[in-house]
Design an enzyme around this catalytic site. Structure first.
Site, mmCIF file in Angstrom:
data_model
loop_
_atom_site.group_PDB
_atom_site.id
_atom_site.type_symbol
_atom_site.label_atom_id
_atom_site.label_comp_id
_atom_site.label_asym_id
_atom_site.label_seq_id
_atom_site.Cartn_x
_atom_site.Cartn_y
_atom_site.Cartn_z
ATOM 1 N N GLU A 150 -9.641 7.519 3.992
ATOM 2 C CA GLU A 150 -10.530 6.713 4.829
ATOM 3 C C GLU A 150 -9.911 5.333 4.920
ATOM 4 O O GLU A 150 -9.156 4.906 4.052
ATOM 5 C CB GLU A 150 -11.937 6.653 4.235
ATOM 6 C CG GLU A 150 -12.223 5.489 3.322
ATOM 7 C CD GLU A 150 -11.480 5.533 2.018
ATOM 8 O OE1 GLU A 150 -11.185 6.641 1.534
ATOM 9 O OE2 GLU A 150 -11.175 4.456 1.480
ATOM 10 N N SER A 163 1.562 -9.980 -1.002
ATOM 11 C CA SER A 163 1.218 -8.563 -0.848
ATOM 12 C C SER A 163 1.553 -7.971 0.513
ATOM 13 O O SER A 163 1.763 -6.770 0.636
ATOM 14 C CB SER A 163 -0.269 -8.355 -1.149
ATOM 15 O OG SER A 163 -1.063 -9.166 -0.303
ATOM 16 N N LYS A 180 0.806 -1.233 0.000
ATOM 17 C CA LYS A 180 0.000 0.000 0.000
ATOM 18 C C LYS A 180 0.841 1.286 0.000
ATOM 19 O O LYS A 180 0.401 2.320 -0.487
ATOM 20 C CB LYS A 180 -0.949 0.017 1.195
ATOM 21 C CG LYS A 180 -2.115 -0.945 1.038
ATOM 22 C CD LYS A 180 -3.159 -0.713 2.115
ATOM 23 C CE LYS A 180 -4.410 -1.540 1.885
ATOM 24 N NZ LYS A 180 -4.202 -2.976 2.199
HETATM 25 C C1 LIG Z 1 -5.076 -3.977 1.764
HETATM 26 C C2 LIG Z 1 -4.400 -5.250 1.437
HETATM 27 C C3 LIG Z 1 -4.842 -6.083 0.389
HETATM 28 C C4 LIG Z 1 -6.096 -5.805 -0.397
HETATM 29 O O1 LIG Z 1 -6.083 -4.639 -1.132
HETATM 30 P P1 LIG Z 1 -5.889 -4.621 -2.708
HETATM 31 O O2 LIG Z 1 -6.183 -3.222 -3.066
HETATM 32 O O3 LIG Z 1 -6.855 -5.594 -3.294
HETATM 33 O O4 LIG Z 1 -4.494 -5.016 -2.975
HETATM 34 C C5 LIG Z 1 -4.118 -7.223 0.090
HETATM 35 N N1 LIG Z 1 -3.040 -7.569 0.808
HETATM 36 C C6 LIG Z 1 -2.580 -6.803 1.831
HETATM 37 C C7 LIG Z 1 -1.384 -7.256 2.586
HETATM 38 C C8 LIG Z 1 -3.248 -5.631 2.179
HETATM 39 O O5 LIG Z 1 -2.805 -4.888 3.208
#
Ligand SMILES: *Cc1c(COP(=O)(O)O)cnc(C)c1O
Length: 411
Positions: free
Chosen positions: A125, A392, A103
């Protein structure tokens, strides 16, 4: 009634989508109150200029390298590959980004844009607080005022992230209307923006919302896929894997890693949504079970009940617990370019355990949904093939939930 913002034709460089109206086929656009049309037009013009300005790009790339820690590694997962017995699996290590997830790529890029536009105040938000923490981090880096709206209920549930944001100097404002969750925080943030359009910039945290956000957020995360291609070439001799798997909440980590592969038809792109308690129970599988509707300023798929009301989504992972999805995902899934699969809460927990035990990587619960899909995809591709998944985020933030489920009271 929100209306479609009047478009001004402008060339969109780098990719042919979205069109000048912000549309991805039948999806996307900008359905917002009239007062926000010029504000969104400013953001779009500023973004299109910044994106093509070497000065902006140089500063953005410098911060990704020296602050975020990019490029993140591409790790070959030998024990997991052996365990699953199919294609060779690689993880793109967004869990190693500063703050522990992808993010921050987006938050830094948008704070840089806000500064360029002369804005003195940032609003955002947040549901689980992950986007709020990323935004508060980027604002602390630049010493810029930051207000984060959060549902009163979520403030209770996510107190650690609330403390993080406060420590970083952000003001966390409680949204006390409605269900007191993300949807209400979003309404409050839009209300704030309408009242302070000149001073304030609104950072949206996923590839969602009105044009130009889905495009801009994708472009800011595209670095994930670009690095993956270069690292694959170096490690395997080919920059094209057989498949790229990512979890899909709003869709930012997925669209970021996929963006440089859309034109490569031989590369399967596989998105994994949260099916929660199962597709017949409470879930967040928007692409699988949703219907087209306007939501948060864009035309996309949405989970609705029989009366067309927004359904409360459910996932064990707060980051996937969203009843909508980015409009480009709606489009790519509807054309069949992206394959959509699901993982339940229980399957995600098993994914956490699998990656932790075989590779020493504790993934976020969101990420673990993608881990679940690897077994089937690795088998489909078979030995000799190559499979990349977007790791992610890291699981530290989820340890209380993970341990309560996996170890019960011993937790
Ligand atoms: C917020 C988050 C997501 C989901 O958000 P996307 O916008 O779909 O990527 C996925 N993995 C992690 C680790 C997150 O913090």
């Amino acid at each position: 009634m929100p209306t479609l913002a009047s478009p001004t034709a402008s060339p969109v460089l780098g990719t042919d989508l979205p069109d000048a109206h912000g549309r991805f086929g039948a999806f996307g656009g900008a359905f917002v109150p009239e007062i926000l049309h010029p504000v969104l037009a400013d953001v779009r013009e500023a973004w299109e200029a910044a994106r093509d300005d070497p000065e902006y790009q140089t500063e953005y790339r410098r911060l990704l390298r020296d602050y975020v820690g990019r490029p993140t590694p591409l790790t070959r997962l030998d024990r997991l590959t052996e365990r699953l017995g199919g294609a060779t699996i690689y993880a793109k290590r967004e869990d190693l980004c500063h703050t522990g997830a992808h993010k921050i790529n987006n938050a830094i890029g948008q704070v840089l844009l806000a500064r360029r536009m002369g804005k003195e105040r940032i609003i955002a938000e947040t549901g689980a607080g992950q986007h709020g923490v990323a935004t508060a981090t980027a604002c602390a880096l630049f010493g810029i005022e930051c207000v984060v709206y959060m549902g009163a209920e979520d403030i209770e549930r996510q107190s650690l992230n609330v403390k993080r944001m406060r420590l970083l100097g952000a003001e966390v404002r409680s949204a006390t209307s409605g269900s007191q969750t993300l949807k209400d925080a979003t309404n409050e943030a839009f209300r704030d923006w309408v009242s302070n359009p000149t001073s304030t910039y609104y950072i949206i945290g996923s590839a969602i919302g009105p044009h130009p956000y889905p495009m801009m957020v994708r472009d800011l995360h595209r670095v994930i896929g670009e690095e993956t291609r270069a690292q694959l070439l170096e490690q395997t001799g080919s920059e094209l894997p057989d498949a790229v798997v990512a979890c899909v909440g709003g869709g930012s980590n997925a669209i970021g890693i996929w963006a440089p592969f859309f034109e490569d038809e031989g590369v399967r792109l596989i998105g994994v949504e949260a099916s929660g308690e199962g597709l017949d129970g409470r879930h967040a599988a928007t692409l699988t079970k949703g219907e087209p509707a306007v939501f948060h300023g864009t035309m996309t798929y949405l989970l609705q009940d029989a009366d067309g009301q927004v359904e409360i989504a459910h996932s064990i992972s707060a980051g996937l617990d969203y009843p909508g999805v980015g409009p480009e995902h709606a489009y790519r899934a509807s054309t069949g370019r992206v394959e959509v699969r699901t993982a339940t809460d229980a399957e995600a927990l098993a994914g956490v355990r699998l990656l932790s035990e075989t590779e020493g990587i504790i993934p976020a619960l969101e990420t673990a949904h993608a881990v679940h899909a690897l077994a089937a995809v690795a088998e489909e591709i078979g030995a000799g093939g190559t499979l990349v998944f977007n790791c992610s985020g890291r699981g530290d933030k989820d340890m209380a939930t993970i341990s309560a489920h996996l170890f019960g009271d011993e937790g």
